[in-house]
Design an enzyme around this catalytic site. Structure first.
Site, PDB file in Angstrom:
ATOM      1  N   LYS A   1      17.769  19.830  38.927  1.00 51.17           N
ATOM      2  CA  LYS A   1      17.487  20.353  40.263  1.00 51.17           C
ATOM      3  C   LYS A   1      18.557  19.831  41.214  1.00 51.17           C
ATOM      4  O   LYS A   1      18.848  18.643  41.247  1.00 51.17           O
ATOM      5  CB  LYS A   1      16.108  19.881  40.735  1.00 51.17           C
ATOM      6  CG  LYS A   1      15.732  20.422  42.103  1.00 51.17           C
ATOM      7  CD  LYS A   1      14.319  20.036  42.470  1.00 51.17           C
ATOM      8  CE  LYS A   1      14.219  18.684  43.111  1.00 51.17           C
ATOM      9  NZ  LYS A   1      14.816  18.583  44.464  1.00 51.17           N
TER      10      LYS A   1
ATOM     11  N   ASP B   1      17.202  23.776  44.884  1.00 56.93           N
ATOM     12  CA  ASP B   1      16.069  23.452  45.762  1.00 56.93           C
ATOM     13  C   ASP B   1      16.512  23.548  47.215  1.00 56.93           C
ATOM     14  O   ASP B   1      16.749  22.550  47.880  1.00 56.93           O
ATOM     15  CB  ASP B   1      15.567  22.035  45.429  1.00 56.93           C
ATOM     16  CG  ASP B   1      14.239  21.732  46.089  1.00 56.93           C
ATOM     17  OD1 ASP B   1      13.595  22.656  46.612  1.00 56.93           O
ATOM     18  OD2 ASP B   1      13.842  20.553  46.064  1.00 56.93           O
TER      19      ASP B   1
ATOM     20  N   LYS C   1      14.779  25.327  49.589  1.00 58.45           N
ATOM     21  CA  LYS C   1      13.610  25.492  50.478  1.00 58.45           C
ATOM     22  C   LYS C   1      13.956  26.400  51.662  1.00 58.45           C
ATOM     23  O   LYS C   1      13.886  26.018  52.829  1.00 58.45           O
ATOM     24  CB  LYS C   1      13.113  24.128  50.966  1.00 58.45           C
ATOM     25  CG  LYS C   1      12.643  23.207  49.842  1.00 58.45           C
ATOM     26  CD  LYS C   1      11.974  21.969  50.380  1.00 58.45           C
ATOM     27  CE  LYS C   1      11.474  21.055  49.279  1.00 58.45           C
ATOM     28  NZ  LYS C   1      12.532  20.329  48.565  1.00 58.45           N
TER      29      LYS C   1
ATOM     30  N   ASP D   1      13.713  31.698  56.844  1.00 60.45           N
ATOM     31  CA  ASP D   1      14.452  32.301  57.949  1.00 60.45           C
ATOM     32  C   ASP D   1      13.866  33.693  58.175  1.00 60.45           C
ATOM     33  O   ASP D   1      12.859  34.053  57.549  1.00 60.45           O
ATOM     34  CB  ASP D   1      15.958  32.377  57.593  1.00 60.45           C
ATOM     35  CG  ASP D   1      16.844  32.279  58.838  1.00 60.45           C
ATOM     36  OD1 ASP D   1      16.568  33.020  59.804  1.00 60.45           O
ATOM     37  OD2 ASP D   1      17.789  31.477  58.841  1.00 60.45           O
TER      38      ASP D   1
ATOM     39  N   THR E   1       5.191  17.139  48.785  1.00 57.39           N
ATOM     40  CA  THR E   1       4.381  16.075  48.187  1.00 57.39           C
ATOM     41  C   THR E   1       4.482  14.758  48.967  1.00 57.39           C
ATOM     42  O   THR E   1       3.758  13.817  48.682  1.00 57.39           O
ATOM     43  CB  THR E   1       4.794  15.833  46.721  1.00 57.39           C
ATOM     44  OG1 THR E   1       6.216  15.856  46.647  1.00 57.39           O
ATOM     45  CG2 THR E   1       4.229  16.870  45.804  1.00 57.39           C
TER      46      THR E   1
ATOM     47  N   ARG F   1      14.055  10.002  41.242  1.00 57.77           N
ATOM     48  CA  ARG F   1      14.366   8.565  41.227  1.00 57.77           C
ATOM     49  C   ARG F   1      13.943   7.796  39.980  1.00 57.77           C
ATOM     50  O   ARG F   1      14.706   6.938  39.532  1.00 57.77           O
ATOM     51  CB  ARG F   1      13.805   7.923  42.508  1.00 57.77           C
ATOM     52  CG  ARG F   1      14.631   8.288  43.722  1.00 57.77           C
ATOM     53  CD  ARG F   1      13.894   8.035  45.014  1.00 57.77           C
ATOM     54  NE  ARG F   1      12.812   8.995  45.214  1.00 57.77           N
ATOM     55  CZ  ARG F   1      12.084   9.086  46.317  1.00 57.77           C
ATOM     56  NH1 ARG F   1      12.314   8.255  47.315  1.00 57.77           N
ATOM     57  NH2 ARG F   1      11.136   9.992  46.428  1.00 57.77           N
TER      58      ARG F   1
HETATM   59  O1  C5P Z   1      12.784  11.017  43.365  1.00 63.77           O
HETATM   60  P1  C5P Z   1      11.591  11.926  43.217  1.00 63.77           P
HETATM   61  O2  C5P Z   1      11.072  11.978  41.797  1.00 63.77           O
HETATM   62  O3  C5P Z   1      10.524  11.634  44.245  1.00 63.77           O
HETATM   63  O4  C5P Z   1      12.180  13.375  43.533  1.00 63.77           O
HETATM   64  C1  C5P Z   1      11.392  14.510  43.727  1.00 63.77           C
HETATM   65  C2  C5P Z   1      12.301  15.658  44.074  1.00 63.77           C
HETATM   66  O5  C5P Z   1      11.478  16.804  44.277  1.00 63.77           O
HETATM   67  C3  C5P Z   1      13.083  15.455  45.378  1.00 63.77           C
HETATM   68  O6  C5P Z   1      14.352  16.077  45.180  1.00 63.77           O
HETATM   69  C4  C5P Z   1      12.289  16.207  46.417  1.00 63.77           C
HETATM   70  O7  C5P Z   1      13.117  16.757  47.422  1.00 63.77           O
HETATM   71  C5  C5P Z   1      11.680  17.329  45.585  1.00 63.77           C
HETATM   72  N1  C5P Z   1      10.433  17.906  46.100  1.00 63.77           N
HETATM   73  C6  C5P Z   1       9.313  17.172  46.410  1.00 63.77           C
HETATM   74  N2  C5P Z   1       8.185  17.788  46.894  1.00 63.77           N
HETATM   75  C7  C5P Z   1       8.149  19.100  47.054  1.00 63.77           C
HETATM   76  C8  C5P Z   1       9.278  19.874  46.721  1.00 63.77           C
HETATM   77  C9  C5P Z   1      10.406  19.243  46.235  1.00 63.77           C
HETATM   78  O8  C5P Z   1       9.325  15.954  46.232  1.00 63.77           O
HETATM   79  N3  C5P Z   1       7.036  19.693  47.458  1.00 63.77           N
END
Ligand code: C5P
Length: 252
Positions: free
Chosen positions: A57, A84, A86, A89, A139, A230
């Site tokens: 992603k 990603d 998002k 517009d 989230t 992460r």
């Molecule tokens: O590091 P981590 O596992 O928290 O990364 C989650 C990824 O998913 C990040 O790139 C974040 O921007 C993305 N994301 C999210 N919640 C959403 C949509 C995308 O955490 N609803």
């Protein structure tokens, strides 16, 4: 067909002409978030995860640091890319953006799950195999955050409402917390992708994520794809952590 060699077995919904992402192995269902500052870092992560991970992603951070060309390059070599962005517009701008992204050979693209934007995007992606995902509620947001943003619904109600709207708009999938995956799956049925970030193996740092679930539980809840950033990217041994997560997904 730009992706004829991908191990996806995508299916066209005759009613809506939207291609759904169909994953066959656990490896197809693990998406690693390339949330790193430079192309050099991204290349290092991809190199380290070679043959373990085949789906990445790319979000704001890398996209605006040369990541779009990198995304194109990876996609042309058969690696699947979830862009990603998002998007949100006016309809025409969303449609033109989606058309351009579809031409880049991306596998997945996010837009905020607002009905008008989703309808415009679905129409624009009609002749491509881009899987459009509706972002329901981030989230990192809890009830207070959603309230502060001006919504009267609690996050769960908002997620379900937007999932239903995504289904009716003809979207390919939903992004939501794995906590909500089971309820979302009941609404959207078996064919739509349910993509869940906020995944944390037991004992790992939550960071800013508030609604987190383990990899095994996410699979059991009906997630089609897990997004892990992460926990893998910040690990000393990324390959070992990715393999452990895949094992945990398989055990579910
Ligand atoms: O590091 P981590 O596992 O928290 O990364 C989650 C990824 O998913 C990040 O790139 C974040 O921007 C993305 N994301 C999210 N919640 C959403 C949509 C995308 O955490 N609803």
């Amino acid at each position: 067909m730009p992706h004829a060699d991908r191990n996806l077995a995508p299916a066209v919904d005759a009613d809506r002409g939207v291609i759904r992402e169909r994953a066959s192995t656990m490896q197809d269902r693990l998406i690693v978030g390339l949330d790193v500052p430079t192309l050099k870092d991204a290349e290092k992560v991809v190199r380290e995860l070679d043959a373990v991970v085949s789906f990445y992603k790319i979000g704001y951070q890398l996209a605006f640091a040369g990541g779009l060309d990198f995304a194109r390059e990876l996609a042309s070599g058969g690696t699947r890319i979830f862009l990603d962005m998002k998007l949100l517009d006016i309809d025409n701008t969303v449609a033109k953006g989606v058309e351009a992204i579809a031409r880049m050979g991306m596998t997945m693209l996010t837009l905020h799950a607002y009905p008008k934007a989703m309808k415009a995007a679905v129409e624009a992606a009609r002749d491509s195999d881009l899987c459009l995902l509706g972002v329901t509620v981030l989230t990192s947001m809890d009830e207070q955050d959603v309230f502060d943003a001006g919504y009267e619904h609690d996050p769960h109600t908002l997620v379900l409402r937007r999932s239903e709207q995504a289904l009716h708009a003809g979207m390919g999938g939903i992004v939501c917390s794995a906590e909500e995956a089971e309820a979302v799956r009941r609404i959207v049925g078996p064919n739509m992708a349910v993509v869940t970030p906020g995944i944390r193996p037991k004992g790992s740092d939550h960071g800013d994520q508030k609604r987190v679930v383990t990899p095994a539980q996410a699979i059991r809840n009906g997630s089609s794809h897990l997004v892990v950033g992460r926990p893998i990217v910040s690990a000393a041994d990324r390959r070992a952590v990715a393999e452990a997560i895949l094992d945990e997904m398989r055990s579910a």
